[in-house]
Design an enzyme around this catalytic site. Structure first.
Site, mmCIF file in Angstrom:
data_model
loop_
_atom_site.group_PDB
_atom_site.id
_atom_site.type_symbol
_atom_site.label_atom_id
_atom_site.label_comp_id
_atom_site.label_asym_id
_atom_site.label_seq_id
_atom_site.Cartn_x
_atom_site.Cartn_y
_atom_site.Cartn_z
ATOM 1 C CG ASP A 162 5.345 55.131 60.765
ATOM 2 O OD1 ASP A 162 5.403 55.614 60.807
ATOM 3 O OD2 ASP A 162 4.342 54.232 62.280
ATOM 4 C CG ASP A 213 4.406 60.327 63.431
ATOM 5 O OD1 ASP A 213 5.380 59.596 63.295
ATOM 6 O OD2 ASP A 213 3.437 60.040 64.333
#
Ligand SMILES: *[C@@H]1O[C@H](CO)[C@@H](O)[C@H](O)[C@H]1NC(C)=O
Ligand SMILES: *[C@@H]1O[C@H](CO)[C@@H](O)[C@H](O)[C@H]1NC(C)=O
Ligand SMILES: *[C@@H]1O[C@H](CO)[C@@H](O)[C@H](O)[C@H]1NC(C)=O
Ligand SMILES: *[C@@H]1O[C@H](CO)[C@@H](O)[C@H](O)[C@H]1NC(C)=O
Length: 474
Positions: free
Chosen positions: A353, A155
């Site tokens: 992201d 992440d």
């Protein structure tokens, strides 16, 4: 095996268009259903063969990507190369993915708003929004001595890495591999409450002078446990001693069976920052398509595979350092620029992201993208969507489909053509434009993983550059 796979995929979205590229000429004449020949500029159009058969999602050896010894293998958690038991995973459907994306984008933008002194949104630095849906891609690393293999979601939007730890005093969820057991490792150590690493951001308590970290999530799920240090083995030649991570004693609310999370954000506790001396805050990855095979994650320059990288600027905000800020200048559809005002993207910052699936755009930008796309797809039957997207087509009657290219124009003249798999998403019997619009005009864009597929994306945080290299994995 193939049958099982096909069944488990039928419940979720998949990429089942078969892509054929005619490269002999960049102008072709195509007979569309109106019977008239129209010229198609192949510089700006993908020619796609639709297939009536489900895709053969089998794990193939990638011809690119993970063949390098310094690469960690990246797989889609629901893809054919994933070893996570798909029958035990609650596979989210498109509606659920969009809800999770929305929560995540809200969370990102609430943090950005807060860092700009705005308080338009509820913001909390320790609240992540999603039910662990922090990304679709996993890597396997080794932790401890002797090492235990752990599959983690990676992440780029969060910092602290964590895994579920024995004895799971307050409860763990089911995971694929055995849970990490600190008492079986000779290199494990607790971080004490007096250590500088026991920072205010993550510390929630002290247990016999051991730092207790906690990250809670807006739906009530959380990870909590001891802040610890361990030896982390990335590849056979890359071992890191004293890696700071969360040894979770209480973790709940997961969709998958991964053992935890690898934090690749830009903040102090992330793997990237912890290894800044060794790797120069430089990493890259390639995210494969769901039906593709394997991608890679590599640390340090020189690990990548692309020799045709194009670099744009990577921005930083001192008050909200975890995110990677990008500079979107415009978007083009079928070779025509939308001529969006650049302030649309810059007012509150736009980020790239890995944990958001579908790219979300400022309201006006999405409306312009949709309108241009609809215009260029006007030969195809639209379908009013039961799906959570708003621009969908019934392509079942076509053998060949012409899809306008969508290109993101980044600062420093970097053009990134979204791959065809990243333009449409299949939902039941239709194909939908795979972008969403923000509800709030002031929010910037979040460039998600669906649109990053097959590119090598290079994060050179020290150099302030973000690179894109086409065709790095499949
Ligand atoms: C396609 O792009 C190439 C390279 O930029 C250019 O030379 C060619 O004229 C373009 N073709 C069309 C039909 O626009
Ligand atoms: C994939 O590559 C590995 C390592 O190179 C090899 O051992 C394996 O046999 C290959 N598998 C297939 C299906 O080609
Ligand atoms: C997705 O899953 C939710 C929750 O299980 C369900 O309510 C919804 O109908 C599903 N949506 C679609 C499009 O299948
Ligand atoms: C780490 O700290 C916890 C809480 O104080 C303790 O129960 C555990 O035994 C410690 N582990 C090691 C290896 O010191």
């Amino acid at each position: 095996m193939g049958g099982l796979r096909a069944t488990s995929f039928s419940s979720i979205f998949f990429w089942c268009l078969v892509f054929l590229f005619l490269v002999s000429s960049d102008l072709v004449y195509a007979y569309k259903e109106r019977g008239t020949a129209e010229s198609i500029n192949l510089n700006h159009t993908y020619i796609v063969q639709t297939s009536s058969l489900p895709p053969s999602c089998v794990c193939r050896n990638s011809t690119t990507g993970h063949t390098n010894r310094k690469h960690l293998k990246v797989v889609h958690r629901h893809g054919p190369c994933s070893h996570l038991d798909q029958h035990k995973i609650q596979v989210p459907n498109l509606t659920q993915i969009l809800i999770q994306d929305q929560l995540r984008v809200n969370w990102i933008h609430s943090r950005l708003a807060k860092s700009l002194g705005q308080d338009a949104f509820q913001a909390s630095t320790t609240t992540l929004p999603t039910k662990w849906f922090t990304g679709s891609y996993v890597v396997t690393v080794g932790l401890g001595t002797p090492k235990e293999d752990l599959t983690l979601v990676f992440d780029t939007g969060s910092d602290l890495s964590w895994t579920q730890c024995e004895p799971c005093a307050d409860g763990c969820y089911d995971q694929q591999e055995p849970k990490f057991n600190p008492s079986s490792s000779t290199s494990y150590s607790n971080v004490s409450c007096s250590s500088v690493q026991c920072s205010r951001d993550i510390k929630i308590d002290c247990a016999s002078s051991t730092c207790v970290y906690g990250v809670s999530y807006s739906d009530g799920s959380k990870t909590r446990g001891f802040l610890a240090k361990e030896r982390l083995t990335l590849t056979s030649s890359d071992e890191l001693d004293g890696f700071l991570f969360g040894c979770g004693q209480h973790n709940d609310g997961i969709f998958g069976r991964e053992a935890g999370l690898l934090g690749l954000g830009r903040g102090a506790e992330s793997l990237v920052s912890q290894t800044a001396q060794k790797y120069g805050s430089f990493f890259s990855y390639c995210l494969p398509t769901l039906c593709g095979s394997t991608g890679f994650l590599s640390f340090g320059s020189g690990g990548g595979t692309s020799n045709s990288l194009k670099f744009t600027n990577l921005g930083q905000h001192a008050d909200e350092p975890s995110f990677y800020y990008i500079d979107i200048v415009d978007i083009s559809v079928g070779g025509q620029n939308l001529n969006l005002p650049s302030s649309l993207f810059s007012s509150q910052g736009s980020v790239i992201d890995s944990g958001t699936v579908f790219t979300s755009l400022p309201k006006t930008a999405y409306a312009a993208l949709r309108s241009a796309f609809q215009q260029q797809m006007s030969n195809y039957l639209t379908k009013s969507p039961p799906a959570p997207f708003d621009t969908c087509y019934d392509l079942s009657g076509y053998n060949t489909v012409y899809i306008p290219k969508i290109t993101f124009l980044f600062g420093n003249n970097v053009n990134v053509d979204i791959v065809p798999e990243g333009i449409l998403v299949e939902s039941a019997t239709e194909y939908c434009l795979a972008f969403v619009g923000n509800s709030d005009e002031n929010r910037g864009a979040t460039f998600g993983s669906y649109q990053q597929q097959k590119y090598e994306v290079v994060y050179d945080a020290a150099g302030g550059r973000l690179g894109f290299g086409a065709g790095a994995c499949d």
